[in-house]
Design a protein around this motif. Structure first.
Motif, PDB file in Angstrom:
ATOM      1  N   ASP A   1      33.074  10.325  14.594  1.00  0.00           N
ATOM      2  CA  ASP A   1      32.443  11.629  14.378  1.00  0.00           C
ATOM      3  C   ASP A   1      31.682  12.042  15.637  1.00  0.00           C
ATOM      4  O   ASP A   1      31.475  11.247  16.548  1.00  0.00           O
ATOM      5  CB  ASP A   1      31.526  11.623  13.149  1.00  0.00           C
ATOM      6  N   GLY A   2      31.280  13.296  15.664  1.00  0.00           N
ATOM      7  CA  GLY A   2      30.620  13.830  16.846  1.00  0.00           C
ATOM      8  C   GLY A   2      29.281  13.196  17.169  1.00  0.00           C
ATOM      9  O   GLY A   2      28.962  12.976  18.342  1.00  0.00           O
ATOM     10  N   GLU A   3      28.492  12.884  16.159  1.00  0.00           N
ATOM     11  CA  GLU A   3      27.185  12.264  16.417  1.00  0.00           C
ATOM     12  C   GLU A   3      27.339  10.892  17.073  1.00  0.00           C
ATOM     13  O   GLU A   3      26.677  10.590  18.064  1.00  0.00           O
ATOM     14  CB  GLU A   3      26.379  12.129  15.123  1.00  0.00           C
ATOM     15  N   GLU A   4      28.206  10.073  16.512  1.00  0.00           N
ATOM     16  CA  GLU A   4      28.439   8.745  17.066  1.00  0.00           C
ATOM     17  C   GLU A   4      29.030   8.852  18.483  1.00  0.00           C
ATOM     18  O   GLU A   4      28.627   8.133  19.397  1.00  0.00           O
ATOM     19  CB  GLU A   4      29.388   7.948  16.161  1.00  0.00           C
ATOM     20  N   GLY A   5      29.975   9.765  18.645  1.00  0.00           N
ATOM     21  CA  GLY A   5      30.599   9.952  19.947  1.00  0.00           C
ATOM     22  C   GLY A   5      29.615  10.418  21.005  1.00  0.00           C
ATOM     23  O   GLY A   5      29.631   9.927  22.132  1.00  0.00           O
ATOM     24  N   LEU A   6      28.748  11.351  20.641  1.00  0.00           N
ATOM     25  CA  LEU A   6      27.749  11.822  21.595  1.00  0.00           C
ATOM     26  C   LEU A   6      26.790  10.698  21.969  1.00  0.00           C
ATOM     27  O   LEU A   6      26.456  10.529  23.143  1.00  0.00           O
ATOM     28  CB  LEU A   6      26.984  13.022  21.033  1.00  0.00           C
ATOM     29  N   HIS A   7      26.389   9.924  20.987  1.00  0.00           N
ATOM     30  CA  HIS A   7      25.513   8.779  21.279  1.00  0.00           C
ATOM     31  C   HIS A   7      26.180   7.838  22.284  1.00  0.00           C
ATOM     32  O   HIS A   7      25.558   7.424  23.265  1.00  0.00           O
ATOM     33  CB  HIS A   7      25.160   8.026  19.992  1.00  0.00           C
ATOM     34  N   MET A   8      27.444   7.521  22.064  1.00  0.00           N
ATOM     35  CA  MET A   8      28.161   6.624  22.966  1.00  0.00           C
ATOM     36  C   MET A   8      28.284   7.230  24.363  1.00  0.00           C
ATOM     37  O   MET A   8      28.088   6.554  25.369  1.00  0.00           O
ATOM     38  CB  MET A   8      29.537   6.288  22.389  1.00  0.00           C
ATOM     39  N   ALA A   9      28.590   8.535  24.426  1.00  0.00           N
ATOM     40  CA  ALA A   9      28.735   9.207  25.716  1.00  0.00           C
ATOM     41  C   ALA A   9      27.430   9.202  26.503  1.00  0.00           C
ATOM     42  O   ALA A   9      27.443   9.118  27.736  1.00  0.00           O
ATOM     43  CB  ALA A   9      29.214  10.640  25.503  1.00  0.00           C
TER      44      ALA A   9
END
Length: 99
Positions: A32-40
């Protein structure tokens, strides 16, 4: 090369991970976008593959936030959307390729 995949469709996400890893890439994924943004924001990536239709945060929001934080890795946008306006909005966020 370290690649981040942000894709909510599990089968596609797993296929992308497997193909990249088979070709010796270090590939990690978020659903999902939240998890992806955190990783980025937390980890160094050489590029990312981002779906636009993500839960929690859209792909455009992820790209916007990453670029605002000066994350400059290339981004491939993975989308089934055909609308030119959506593509243009993604392109204007920085070095990006529509796929």
């Amino acid at each position: 090369m370290r690649v981040l995949i942000i894709e909510d469709e599990a089968s596609l996400r797993e296929q992308l991970l497997a193909q990249l890893r088979d070709h010796s890439y270090i590939a990690e994924a978020a659903a999902d976008g939240e998890e992806g943004l955190h990783m980025a924001m937390e980890y160094p990536y050489d590029c990312a593959v981002i779906d636009l239709g993500l839960p929690k945060l859209s792909g455009i929001e992820v790209i916007r936030s990453a670029r605002a934080a000066d994350k400059r890795f290339p981004i491939l946008i993975l989308t089934a959307r055909a609308a030119g306006r959506t593509r243009w909005r993604g392109w204007r966020r920085g070095p990006t390729t529509i796929w």
